[in-house]
Motif scaffolding. Structure first.
Motif, mmCIF file in Angstrom:
data_model
loop_
_atom_site.group_PDB
_atom_site.id
_atom_site.type_symbol
_atom_site.label_atom_id
_atom_site.label_comp_id
_atom_site.label_asym_id
_atom_site.label_seq_id
_atom_site.Cartn_x
_atom_site.Cartn_y
_atom_site.Cartn_z
ATOM 1 N N PHE A 19 -1.771 3.454 -13.442
ATOM 2 C CA PHE A 19 -2.069 4.641 -13.851
ATOM 3 C C PHE A 19 -2.669 6.013 -14.658
ATOM 4 O O PHE A 19 -3.320 6.281 -14.926
ATOM 5 C CB PHE A 19 -1.672 5.389 -12.802
ATOM 6 N N SER A 56 0.505 10.942 -10.114
ATOM 7 C CA SER A 56 -0.461 12.954 -9.802
ATOM 8 C C SER A 56 0.355 13.964 -10.574
ATOM 9 O O SER A 56 0.054 15.244 -11.026
ATOM 10 C CB SER A 56 -0.731 13.163 -7.895
ATOM 11 N N ALA A 108 -7.620 4.325 0.416
ATOM 12 C CA ALA A 108 -8.955 3.171 -0.070
ATOM 13 C C ALA A 108 -8.075 2.090 -0.054
ATOM 14 O O ALA A 108 -9.358 1.114 -0.514
ATOM 15 C CB ALA A 108 -8.670 3.244 -1.751
ATOM 16 N N ASN A 109 -7.528 1.642 0.143
ATOM 17 C CA ASN A 109 -6.259 -0.116 0.059
ATOM 18 C C ASN A 109 -5.872 -0.137 1.487
ATOM 19 O O ASN A 109 -5.556 -1.466 1.201
ATOM 20 C CB ASN A 109 -5.374 0.348 -0.561
ATOM 21 N N TRP A 165 3.350 5.388 -6.130
ATOM 22 C CA TRP A 165 3.135 5.712 -7.745
ATOM 23 C C TRP A 165 1.671 6.502 -7.926
ATOM 24 O O TRP A 165 1.802 6.937 -8.614
ATOM 25 C CB TRP A 165 3.464 4.481 -8.092
ATOM 26 N N ALA A 166 1.157 6.528 -7.758
ATOM 27 C CA ALA A 166 -0.327 7.672 -6.747
ATOM 28 C C ALA A 166 0.149 8.806 -7.057
ATOM 29 O O ALA A 166 -0.471 9.887 -7.353
ATOM 30 C CB ALA A 166 -0.947 6.834 -6.271
ATOM 31 N N GLY A 212 1.919 1.668 -3.666
ATOM 32 C CA GLY A 212 1.462 2.114 -4.238
ATOM 33 C C GLY A 212 0.940 3.189 -4.083
ATOM 34 O O GLY A 212 0.350 4.460 -4.863
ATOM 35 N N SER A 213 1.034 3.779 -2.950
ATOM 36 C CA SER A 213 0.191 5.686 -2.338
ATOM 37 C C SER A 213 1.542 6.720 -3.200
ATOM 38 O O SER A 213 1.364 7.648 -3.732
ATOM 39 C CB SER A 213 0.177 5.773 -1.044
ATOM 40 N N HIS A 239 -4.986 7.440 -1.977
ATOM 41 C CA HIS A 239 -4.357 5.477 -1.780
ATOM 42 C C HIS A 239 -4.387 4.924 -0.922
ATOM 43 O O HIS A 239 -5.240 4.472 -0.819
ATOM 44 C CB HIS A 239 -3.348 5.852 -3.087
ATOM 45 N N VAL A 260 0.814 -1.270 0.552
ATOM 46 C CA VAL A 260 0.167 0.297 -0.159
ATOM 47 C C VAL A 260 0.608 1.071 -0.664
ATOM 48 O O VAL A 260 0.486 2.090 -0.792
ATOM 49 C CB VAL A 260 -0.752 -0.539 1.322
ATOM 50 N N ALA A 303 -3.259 12.701 -3.409
ATOM 51 C CA ALA A 303 -3.001 11.030 -3.818
ATOM 52 C C ALA A 303 -2.570 10.741 -3.061
ATOM 53 O O ALA A 303 -3.532 8.712 -3.106
ATOM 54 C CB ALA A 303 -2.325 11.423 -5.629
#
Length: 279
Positions: A271, A145, A165-166, A140-141, A137-138, A162, A134, A158
């Motif tokens: 993304f 952005s 949400a995860n 990369w989010a 992933g955050s 993330h 997670v 962003a």
């Protein structure tokens, strides 16, 4: 009269930041290949040091006043700034490695997290691997952005979005006292890059901007303290932490992750973003 350097780099300066980014990535790869039970964090430090020196660069961590090492190695409840030494890694450990290189006056900075296997504690390993996934992933989010953001504050939104949400029920803690930063002639430059939503939109996202984005996320409460060594940041409640980081450039053609050999293509693909090499 005071002089304040612009946070935006010229195209030539962006090109000069490519090699230190690649050296930083190679140093971290050399460390990643060695991580296993029984290996000491000092041995990991030596591997990164050897790689950076062989590439004609310097450890920018060693340029920080009072710090003598090439990497930070943070284990379990240590989130960031862990000092490498004679600690041997154990099965089930979650290990975050942070490193940077200076090459011809320009800097790279990056970090990753690994969770070691432990057949006797599959629940602990699964919990820690989810935290790392997670957190990555955050990262990369937040990077993704930058491709469309008008201001830096959108990056933190962003990242937090993330994570929310995860994360599993109960959520994760996002460190508030430690944030990302600009990078260039110095490893740490303006502006600050928050890993959570803030009311201030921050500076514009436009060509020449280079940021080190680095979410630091924990399983429990975000409260931390600095250990007696004066560096290591650990969770107050003793829960595990994860740290991921990349240095990212915004240029006329798009975005490029300086500390990823593929420019971030694999991480950005989910993304719908394709990185563009710096011309």
């Amino acid at each position: 009269m005071s002089f304040r350097r612009s946070i935006y780099k010229t195209p030539a300066q962006l090109r000069a930041m490519v090699e230190p980014g690649l050296i930083t990535a190679a140093a971290l790869d050399s460390v990643r290949a060695l991580i296993a039970p029984g290996v000491t964090t000092g041995e990991l430090d030596a591997a990164a040091s050897a790689l950076i020196t062989a590439r004609g660069a310097k450890s920018n961590f060693q340029m920080v006043r009072g710090y003598r090492h090439t990497i930070c190695a943070s284990v379990n409840e240590q989130v960031v700034h862990g000092i490498p030494g004679d600690r041997a890694l154990e099965p089930g450990d979650i290990v975050s490695i942070d490193a940077g290189a200076e090459f011809k006056g320009w800097n790279g900075d990056s970090a990753f997290t690994v969770v070691l296997d432990d057949a006797s504690r599959p629940d602990v390993v699964a919990e820690r691997r989810l935290l790392s996934e997670v957190t990555e992933g955050s990262l990369w989010a937040g990077i993704a952005s930058l491709a469309t953001a008008s201001h830096i504050g959108e990056v933190g939104g962003a990242i937090q979005g993330h994570i929310e949400a995860n994360a599993p029920d109960g959520g994760y803690g996002i460190l508030r006292e430690y944030v990302g930063h600009g990078i260039g002639r110095k490893m740490h430059e303006a502006p600050s890059v928050f890993n959570y939503r803030v009311s201030d939109p921050g500076p514009e996202v436009r060509p020449g901007l280079v940021l080190a984005i680095e979410p630091m996320v924990v399983i429990g409460d975000q409260a931390t303290f600095v250990e007696d060594d004066g560096w290591t940041v650990s969770t107050t409640d003793g829960t595990a932490g994860s740290h991921w980081e990349h240095s990212v450039a915004v240029h006329d053609g798009g975005i490029w992750v300086l500390t990823a050999p593929d420019g971030g293509a694999a991480g950005l693909a989910p993304f719908g973003i394709t990185p563009v090499e710096i011309a």
